[in-house]
Design a protein around this motif. Sequence first.
Motif, PDB file in Angstrom:
ATOM      1  N   GLN A 122      -2.275  -1.089  -7.585  1.00 51.40           N
ATOM      2  CA  GLN A 122      -0.666  -0.447  -6.862  1.00 51.40           C
ATOM      3  C   GLN A 122       0.275   0.194  -7.950  1.00 51.40           C
ATOM      4  N   PRO A 123       0.647   1.181  -7.409  1.00 48.93           N
ATOM      5  CA  PRO A 123       1.784   1.771  -8.296  1.00 48.93           C
ATOM      6  C   PRO A 123       2.958   0.579  -8.704  1.00 48.93           C
ATOM      7  N   GLY A 124       3.480   1.023  -9.584  1.00 47.39           N
ATOM      8  CA  GLY A 124       4.559  -0.038 -10.215  1.00 47.39           C
ATOM      9  C   GLY A 124       4.080  -1.032 -11.003  1.00 47.39           C
ATOM     10  N   ALA A 149      -2.608  11.513  -2.169  1.00 52.58           N
ATOM     11  CA  ALA A 149      -3.758  10.182  -1.682  1.00 52.58           C
ATOM     12  C   ALA A 149      -2.866   9.330  -0.594  1.00 52.58           C
ATOM     13  N   GLY A 150      -1.966  10.140   0.136  1.00 56.15           N
ATOM     14  CA  GLY A 150      -1.234   9.249   1.052  1.00 56.15           C
ATOM     15  C   GLY A 150       0.065   8.245   0.301  1.00 56.15           C
ATOM     16  N   GLN A 151       0.086   8.599  -0.830  1.00 51.19           N
ATOM     17  CA  GLN A 151       1.435   7.819  -1.259  1.00 51.19           C
ATOM     18  C   GLN A 151       2.624   8.766  -1.754  1.00 51.19           C
ATOM     19  N   LYS A 152       3.880   8.302  -1.320  1.00 50.41           N
ATOM     20  CA  LYS A 152       4.873   9.090  -1.725  1.00 50.41           C
ATOM     21  C   LYS A 152       5.180   9.305  -3.316  1.00 50.41           C
ATOM     22  N   VAL A 153       5.450  10.322  -3.636  1.00 46.46           N
ATOM     23  CA  VAL A 153       5.749  10.491  -5.224  1.00 46.46           C
ATOM     24  C   VAL A 153       7.032  10.990  -5.275  1.00 46.46           C
ATOM     25  N   ASN A 154       7.607  10.236  -6.312  1.00 48.16           N
ATOM     26  CA  ASN A 154       9.100  10.692  -6.773  1.00 48.16           C
ATOM     27  C   ASN A 154       8.977  11.077  -8.194  1.00 48.16           C
ATOM     28  N   TYR A 155       9.729  12.112  -8.258  1.00 47.31           N
ATOM     29  CA  TYR A 155       9.878  12.580  -9.593  1.00 47.31           C
ATOM     30  C   TYR A 155      11.444  12.486 -10.239  1.00 47.31           C
ATOM     31  N   ALA A 184      -5.343  14.922  -9.962  1.00 53.20           N
ATOM     32  CA  ALA A 184      -6.887  14.340  -9.795  1.00 53.20           C
ATOM     33  C   ALA A 184      -6.928  12.997 -10.285  1.00 53.20           C
ATOM     34  N   ALA A 185      -6.018  12.686 -11.188  1.00 53.39           N
ATOM     35  CA  ALA A 185      -6.397  11.191 -11.611  1.00 53.39           C
ATOM     36  C   ALA A 185      -5.625   9.947 -10.940  1.00 53.39           C
ATOM     37  N   LEU A 186      -4.395  10.495 -10.031  1.00 55.48           N
ATOM     38  CA  LEU A 186      -4.022   9.355  -9.364  1.00 55.48           C
ATOM     39  C   LEU A 186      -4.986   8.665  -8.061  1.00 55.48           C
ATOM     40  N   PRO A 187      -5.341   9.521  -7.347  1.00 51.65           N
ATOM     41  CA  PRO A 187      -6.426   8.802  -6.271  1.00 51.65           C
ATOM     42  C   PRO A 187      -7.330   7.885  -6.722  1.00 51.65           C
ATOM     43  N   VAL A 188      -8.053   8.236  -7.987  1.00 52.19           N
ATOM     44  CA  VAL A 188      -8.878   7.195  -8.741  1.00 52.19           C
ATOM     45  C   VAL A 188      -8.242   6.001  -9.090  1.00 52.19           C
ATOM     46  N   ALA A 204       0.763  -1.095   0.033  1.00 53.57           N
ATOM     47  CA  ALA A 204      -0.022   0.010  -0.123  1.00 53.57           C
ATOM     48  C   ALA A 204       0.773   1.273   0.052  1.00 53.57           C
ATOM     49  N   LEU A 205       2.045   1.266   0.616  1.00 56.79           N
ATOM     50  CA  LEU A 205       2.894   2.415   0.659  1.00 56.79           C
ATOM     51  C   LEU A 205       3.823   2.347  -0.568  1.00 56.79           C
ATOM     52  N   ALA A 206       3.510   1.509  -1.466  1.00 59.32           N
ATOM     53  CA  ALA A 206       4.611   1.796  -2.586  1.00 59.32           C
ATOM     54  C   ALA A 206       4.454   3.111  -3.449  1.00 59.32           C
ATOM     55  N   ASP A 207       5.693   3.484  -3.555  1.00 63.38           N
ATOM     56  CA  ASP A 207       5.803   4.893  -4.151  1.00 63.38           C
ATOM     57  C   ASP A 207       5.154   5.103  -5.622  1.00 63.38           C
TER      58      ASP A 207
END
Length: 392
Positions: free
Chosen positions: A336-338, A65-71, A326-330, A30-33
């Motif tokens: 899951q990311p990745g 949405a509670g998830q870490k975002v890396n750029y 806007a789109a990521l929470p949906v 759930a905490l995947a970046d």
Amino acid sequence: MNATSLKHPSSSHRKTWLSLAAGLLLCAQALADINVGVTVSATGPAASLGIPEKNTLSLMPTSIAGQKVNYIVLDDASDTTSAVANTRKLITEHKVDVVIGSTTSPNSLAMIDAVVEGATPMISMAASNRIVDPVDAKKRWVFKTPQNDIMMALAIAQHMASAGVKTVGFIGFADAYGEGWFQEFSKIAELKGLKLVASERYNRTDTSVTGQVLKLVAAKPDAVLIAGSGTPAVLPQKSLRERGYAGKYYQTHGVANNDFLRVGGKDVEGTFLPSGGVLVASQLPADHPVKKSALDYVAKYEAAFGKGTVSTFGGHAWDAGLLLQAALPVALKKAQPGTPAFRAALRDALEGVKELPGAHGVFNMSPTDHLGLDQRARVMVKIEKGAWLYQP
């Protein structure tokens, strides 16, 4: 619990530990970046566009949405080959969930095959409508934030017609940006009763356009439209001034940054151009639909980089970030990311964004429209006394 039970756990203890382990695994998943890959033209001919985009990325949220975002930000040096290489690297090595980029239309068009192969959504910060239109099997993965050429060409043609212009000379980049503008403006010009009397091209890296300018001056048009972007768009206008051309000057939204004003100086005084509302946000009427959202971006950018530093190009990057917010929470509700499922869900979520106010306009995406902007995303602007002046 005694030492014996620790060495030889009972069946109930084993089940408890297994449950705890499974719970920890689910928490880890759930905490995947979320990894956002960016290729931007921070150096090279398009640097005056790419630098404010790169600066803007530093203002984007590191948690959504509670998830870490890396750029992960790479410079493609305004080069098409480098843009494609960066895209492939971001997808294959960095396993990004989405690609933002690039700065220019040729770079963005070249990147499409790579994102399609990687089944990864892409948000371009370049203008050509060919980047997203038509939304076919490939371009269903591609979105963009800058206004389409046709929208801005219509604004210019309407302004020309209202100002009594009858004949127009055209000079644009010898690439996808210039050609796209020529095609769109040609169609609109005819509808507005404007006659194109000369059409010339030049390269972004050219240092002289004397031959092209002589042909334009000889055609004696009422106005000249220069379809370039960034500081390389100054060259034709400077040359026309030197040759004594006294007609009206129009540029595209590709020059809407302060570097263009600095390099152009007195040669670009009196120029008309279309722009997103962010360029003149403080001058917009109180009820303008993007005034609030545009001023929000201006405030954040100038707080970080200084008063008067904001540009429309940074606004395109900001709007890409707003689309993701806007789109990521949906998408996170579905996968899951990745994972391939998450990338597909994010693509679907971007396509479903509705009534999202940005720095330039209000976004309403759909399965057939991966830009989603309407006429609320354009205003006409005049360069006066080295500044941008809103034209009601």
